[in-house]
Design an enzyme around this catalytic site. Structure first.
Site, PDB file in Angstrom:
ATOM      1  N   SER A  74       0.864  -1.179   0.000  1.00 63.40           N
ATOM      2  CA  SER A  74       0.000   0.000   0.000  1.00 63.40           C
ATOM      3  C   SER A  74       0.901   1.229   0.000  1.00 63.40           C
ATOM      4  CB  SER A  74      -0.895  -0.066   1.249  1.00 63.40           C
ATOM      5  OG  SER A  74      -1.460   1.164   1.521  1.00 63.40           O
ATOM      6  N   CYS A 101      -3.383   1.682 -10.606  1.00 65.43           N
ATOM      7  CA  CYS A 101      -2.873   1.620  -9.232  1.00 65.43           C
ATOM      8  C   CYS A 101      -4.010   1.321  -8.267  1.00 65.43           C
ATOM      9  CB  CYS A 101      -2.210   2.926  -8.832  1.00 65.43           C
ATOM     10  SG  CYS A 101      -1.638   2.859  -7.128  1.00 65.43           S
TER      11      CYS A 101
HETATM   12  O1  RRO Z   1       2.308   2.783  -5.375  1.00 64.27           O
HETATM   13  C1  RRO Z   1       1.539   1.830  -5.175  1.00 64.27           C
HETATM   14  O2  RRO Z   1       0.966   1.657  -4.096  1.00 64.27           O
HETATM   15  C2  RRO Z   1       1.239   0.839  -6.221  1.00 64.27           C
HETATM   16  C3  RRO Z   1       1.076   1.136  -7.562  1.00 64.27           C
HETATM   17 BR1  RRO Z   1       1.388   2.844  -8.256  1.00 64.27          BR
HETATM   18  C4  RRO Z   1       0.689   0.128  -8.463  1.00 64.27           C
HETATM   19  O3  RRO Z   1       0.492   0.323  -9.676  1.00 64.27           O
HETATM   20  N1  RRO Z   1       0.483  -1.114  -7.972  1.00 64.27           N
HETATM   21  C5  RRO Z   1       0.672  -1.412  -6.679  1.00 64.27           C
HETATM   22  O4  RRO Z   1       0.494  -2.582  -6.277  1.00 64.27           O
HETATM   23  N2  RRO Z   1       1.041  -0.422  -5.806  1.00 64.27           N
END
Ligand code: RRO
Length: 310
Positions: A72, A132
């Site tokens: 997260s 995300c």
């Molecule tokens: O930054 C995150 O929490 C995150 C991203 Br951008 C994403 O694309 N996938 C994920 O599991 N975490």
């Protein structure tokens, strides 16, 4: 037998081998560089970058799960200015192949990021992260709806010009991933990145509260590999000419081969890097051996092999 041709293509760009890092799991590559030469990796896919610096979500923001983990992070990063001043020149100095991942809170922000990238030398492609899982407002996951997914890709295509290939990163948390893929292909992507993490949650039965401060998180690791294989297989079946960068729980050359047989033109290694920073090179070598054992002299002949004669 002749030497294996291990190269692959995404849009107009060629990569010397098909094993990439996964966005978010190796930042901009500097942590990995102490363990291996970055120019031996097919491409470094950088952590999704936003218009402004961002601290991300509150901690704890990682939790272990059976055969996987939850994250997260919440898009922590330096923002596009520092990224272009510091990270890109450093990656270029390492002779790394670079795929820049971008993320925005609005369609316009994606357009702004694309415009900043269009004149930058040394970039091979842009991954548009529309999936995300850790955004405050779950209604804003662009990849969960065909119209919002297409709107982002159209904005990026308009602003980036015709040169750089665009790869859209999709979420498996949808009813029909083929329909989302169709909408972004129609909007102008050159490739797809499948799959982002699945939204999950862990509750600590001692404290009786969610383990993650942000409550929910993205599930990754071997637990999700069958979901990745299924998504890649379905999308490759529908769009065999659209290159797919596959990811989801790949921890060995055999795992990478499975995603390739399903239809991936390249495979990103993510969570496995946390346990072994050299995983990406080991997996590349294991895959090369496996392809040779199976009598492939061209990697590209293995892409989507599981579909043949079915
Ligand atoms: O930054 C995150 O929490 C995150 C991203 Br951008 C994403 O694309 N996938 C994920 O599991 N975490």
């Amino acid at each position: 037998m002749s030497a294996l041709d291990f190269s692959t293509k995404i849009g107009s760009k060629r990569f010397s081998n098909p094993i990439f890092t996964a966005s978010g799991c190796a930042s901009s590559g500097s942590e990995l560089a102490q363990f291996l030469p970055l120019d031996e990796i097919g491409a470094i896919v950088t952590k999704s970058i936003m218009t402004k610096p961002r601290t991300g979500r509150a901690t704890p923001r990682m939790a272990e799960t059976p055969s996987g983990m939850l994250n997260s992070i919440g898009l922590q990063g330096p923002g596009i200015d520092t990224f272009l001043e510091v990270d890109i020149p450093w990656l270029v100095s390492q002779q790394a192949k670079i795929i820049v991942s971008i993320a925005g809170e609005t369609v316009d922000e994606y357009g702004v990021l694309a415009r900043r990238l269009r004149a930058v030398n040394g970039i091979s492609a842009v991954e548009v992260n529309i999936s995300c899982p850790n955004v405050e407002n779950r209604g804003q996951v662009f990849a969960c709806h065909t119209d919002t997914a297409a709107a982002v890709i159209e904005a990026v295509r308009r602003n980036i010009g015709g040169e750089l290939p665009i790869v859209a990163k999709l979420s498996p948390d949808v009813t029909d991933i083929v329909e989302i893929a169709r909408s972004v292909i129609n909007a102008g992507v050159d490739g797809l990145a499948l799959i982002n993490t699945l939204l999950g949650m862990v509750i600590d039965t001692n404290t009786m509260k969610p383990k993650l401060a942000g409550k929910t998180g993205g599930l990754s690791g071997p637990a999700i590999r069958p979901v990745a294989v299924r998504a890649i297989y379905q999308v490759h079946q529908a769009f065999p000419n659209t290159p797919i960068v596959g990811m989801g729980g790949v921890a060995s050359g055999r795992d990478a081969f499975e995603l390739i047989l399903a239809g991936a033109s390249a495979v990103s290694v993510g969570t496995a890097t946390f346990g072994d920073p050299t995983a990406v090179i080991k997996i590349k070598n294991q895959l090369s051996e496996l392809l040779t054992q199976r009598n492939f002299d061209n990697f590209r002949d293995a892409i989507g092999f599981a579909h043949r004669g079915v």
